[in-house]
Write a protein that holds these residues in place. Structure first.
Motif, PDB file in Angstrom:
ATOM      1  N   UNK A 183      33.390  53.734 -39.108  1.00 25.12           N
ATOM      2  CA  UNK A 183      33.332  54.726 -40.177  1.00 25.12           C
ATOM      3  C   UNK A 183      32.842  56.021 -39.535  1.00 25.12           C
ATOM      4  N   UNK A 184      33.718  57.015 -39.509  1.00 21.19           N
ATOM      5  CA  UNK A 184      33.465  58.258 -38.784  1.00 21.19           C
ATOM      6  C   UNK A 184      33.464  59.412 -39.788  1.00 21.19           C
ATOM      7  N   UNK A 185      32.417  60.227 -39.761  1.00 21.18           N
ATOM      8  CA  UNK A 185      32.321  61.283 -40.763  1.00 21.18           C
ATOM      9  C   UNK A 185      31.872  62.592 -40.154  1.00 21.18           C
ATOM     10  N   UNK A 186      32.174  63.668 -40.893  1.00 23.49           N
ATOM     11  CA  UNK A 186      31.527  64.953 -40.684  1.00 23.49           C
ATOM     12  C   UNK A 186      30.960  65.394 -42.018  1.00 23.49           C
ATOM     13  N   UNK A 187      29.720  65.873 -42.030  1.00 25.38           N
ATOM     14  CA  UNK A 187      29.085  66.310 -43.263  1.00 25.38           C
ATOM     15  C   UNK A 187      28.101  67.416 -42.946  1.00 25.38           C
ATOM     16  N   UNK A 188      28.154  68.489 -43.722  1.00 18.06           N
ATOM     17  CA  UNK A 188      27.189  69.567 -43.526  1.00 18.06           C
ATOM     18  C   UNK A 188      26.052  69.503 -44.537  1.00 18.06           C
ATOM     19  N   UNK A 189      26.309  68.933 -45.703  1.00 16.46           N
ATOM     20  CA  UNK A 189      25.268  68.888 -46.732  1.00 16.46           C
ATOM     21  C   UNK A 189      24.985  67.481 -47.262  1.00 16.46           C
ATOM     22  N   UNK A 190      25.688  66.483 -46.746  1.00 12.65           N
ATOM     23  CA  UNK A 190      25.350  65.103 -47.086  1.00 12.65           C
ATOM     24  C   UNK A 190      26.356  64.348 -47.927  1.00 12.65           C
ATOM     25  N   UNK A 191      27.311  65.040 -48.545  1.00 13.21           N
ATOM     26  CA  UNK A 191      28.258  64.343 -49.415  1.00 13.21           C
ATOM     27  C   UNK A 191      29.063  63.306 -48.644  1.00 13.21           C
ATOM     28  N   UNK A 192      29.652  63.714 -47.541  1.00 14.06           N
ATOM     29  CA  UNK A 192      30.497  62.785 -46.792  1.00 14.06           C
ATOM     30  C   UNK A 192      29.681  61.756 -46.023  1.00 14.06           C
ATOM     31  N   UNK A 193      28.446  62.067 -45.748  1.00 11.27           N
ATOM     32  CA  UNK A 193      27.548  61.046 -45.203  1.00 11.27           C
ATOM     33  C   UNK A 193      27.342  59.942 -46.232  1.00 11.27           C
ATOM     34  N   UNK A 194      27.164  60.322 -47.501  1.00  8.42           N
ATOM     35  CA  UNK A 194      27.005  59.320 -48.552  1.00  8.42           C
ATOM     36  C   UNK A 194      28.292  58.515 -48.737  1.00  8.42           C
ATOM     37  N   UNK A 212      30.465  57.907 -46.498  1.00  9.17           N
ATOM     38  CA  UNK A 212      30.558  57.037 -45.327  1.00  9.17           C
ATOM     39  C   UNK A 212      29.635  55.826 -45.458  1.00  9.17           C
ATOM     40  N   UNK A 213      28.446  56.031 -45.993  1.00  6.15           N
ATOM     41  CA  UNK A 213      27.525  54.906 -46.185  1.00  6.15           C
ATOM     42  C   UNK A 213      28.099  53.881 -47.161  1.00  6.15           C
ATOM     43  N   UNK A 214      28.738  54.371 -48.236  1.00  2.63           N
ATOM     44  CA  UNK A 214      29.368  53.442 -49.184  1.00  2.63           C
ATOM     45  C   UNK A 214      30.532  52.704 -48.533  1.00  2.63           C
ATOM     46  N   UNK A 215      31.255  53.396 -47.649  1.00  2.00           N
ATOM     47  CA  UNK A 215      32.348  52.742 -46.930  1.00  2.00           C
ATOM     48  C   UNK A 215      31.810  51.647 -46.014  1.00  2.00           C
ATOM     49  N   UNK A 216      30.674  51.902 -45.392  1.00  4.46           N
ATOM     50  CA  UNK A 216      30.026  50.872 -44.569  1.00  4.46           C
ATOM     51  C   UNK A 216      29.729  49.640 -45.418  1.00  4.46           C
ATOM     52  N   UNK A 217      29.171  49.872 -46.606  1.00  9.97           N
ATOM     53  CA  UNK A 217      28.839  48.750 -47.486  1.00  9.97           C
ATOM     54  C   UNK A 217      30.091  47.959 -47.857  1.00  9.97           C
ATOM     55  N   UNK A 218      31.174  48.660 -48.188  1.00  5.83           N
ATOM     56  CA  UNK A 218      32.413  47.971 -48.513  1.00  5.83           C
ATOM     57  C   UNK A 218      32.955  47.182 -47.344  1.00  5.83           C
ATOM     58  N   UNK A 219      32.864  47.758 -46.150  1.00 12.26           N
ATOM     59  CA  UNK A 219      33.324  47.058 -44.957  1.00 12.26           C
ATOM     60  C   UNK A 219      32.523  45.802 -44.680  1.00 12.26           C
ATOM     61  N   UNK A 220      31.220  45.911 -44.847  1.00 13.81           N
ATOM     62  CA  UNK A 220      30.360  44.737 -44.640  1.00 13.81           C
ATOM     63  C   UNK A 220      30.660  43.657 -45.676  1.00 13.81           C
ATOM     64  N   UNK A 221      30.896  44.083 -46.926  1.00 16.77           N
ATOM     65  CA  UNK A 221      31.229  43.116 -47.971  1.00 16.77           C
ATOM     66  C   UNK A 221      32.533  42.384 -47.654  1.00 16.77           C
ATOM     67  N   UNK A 222      33.436  43.052 -46.937  1.00 19.49           N
ATOM     68  CA  UNK A 222      34.701  42.439 -46.549  1.00 19.49           C
ATOM     69  C   UNK A 222      34.578  41.613 -45.279  1.00 19.49           C
ATOM     70  N   UNK A 223      33.383  41.568 -44.702  1.00 19.08           N
ATOM     71  CA  UNK A 223      33.141  40.725 -43.538  1.00 19.08           C
ATOM     72  C   UNK A 223      33.371  41.379 -42.200  1.00 19.08           C
TER      73      UNK A 223
END
Length: 205
Positions: free
Chosen positions: A8-19, A21-32
């Motif tokens: 999961x690769x992101x660019x974020x200046x104020x945090x939106x895309x960091x957030x 990306x974090x949700x994408x990490x959670x989804x990926x982990x849930x998928x194993x």
């Protein structure tokens, strides 16, 4: 159980895309999947960053997030990118990183990566769809397989109905206007699932 490596690769200046990306990490982990969260290097002048408190604070808060490397791309079976729109196009920070991937591309090491993308902007007509499609243009050159969410889950409609990838509108205070968490997690799970199919097919061929 998935045997997929997800970057999961992101660019974020104020945090939106960091957030996102974090949700994408959670989804990926849930998928194993085995998941790595990484950012691309900041290119903006320090004086500009210093003049924008939210930007400066976000960089400080995420200073321990590792920088993405070309080795990470080679490791990954699936990649989810998250980035803000810049005049309907990719932010320079992400584009610069993509421009360093020519060596891997030439060796065929980016072919068959399963890729999906997400974005944000201050209004829904600020190039959100176009930014994702611009990213996908580079992915077609890689020979990657684009895993767009389409309308494969009700969460896509709740998030605003972008079939190319989750996108979110951000107000002047940096708050997300749409509820996109479930859509991001669904997109990540879908990406991992498709990557698992691709990887299994390549291994058995």
């Amino acid at each position: 159980m998935s045997n997929v490596n997800l970057a999961v690769i992101y660019y974020s200046s104020n945090g939106t895309n960091y957030q996102l990306a974090q949700w994408a990490v959670e989804g990926g982990l849930q998928a194993g999947a085995e998941v790595k969260l990484m950012k691309v290097p900041e290119l903006a002048p320090q004086a500009v960053i210093e003049a924008t408190p939210s930007w400066k604070n976000h960089l400080e808060e995420t200073k321990d997030v590792p920088m993405v490397s070309l080795d990470d791309l080679e490791w990954a079976d699936a990649i989810i990118f998250s980035m803000p729109t810049r005049f309907g196009n990719l932010p320079a920070q992400l584009k610069q990183f993509l421009d360093t991937t020519g060596g891997l591309w030439f060796q065929g090491k980016l072919a068959n990566k399963v890729v999906s993308a997400m974005t944000s902007a201050q209004n829904p007509n600020a190039g959100q769809e176009q930014t994702i499609l611009q990213l996908y243009t580079s992915m077609y050159h890689w020979g990657a397989i684009v895993a767009a969410p389409g309308f494969t889950d009700p969460s896509v409609f709740v998030a605003g109905g972008n079939p190319y990838g989750t996108s979110v509108t951000v107000d002047q205070d940096g708050k997300m206007k749409e509820d996109v968490r479930a859509a991001v997690e669904h997109q990540a799970k879908r990406t991992v699932t498709i990557a698992n199919w691709v990887k299994s097919g390549l291994q058995s061929s």
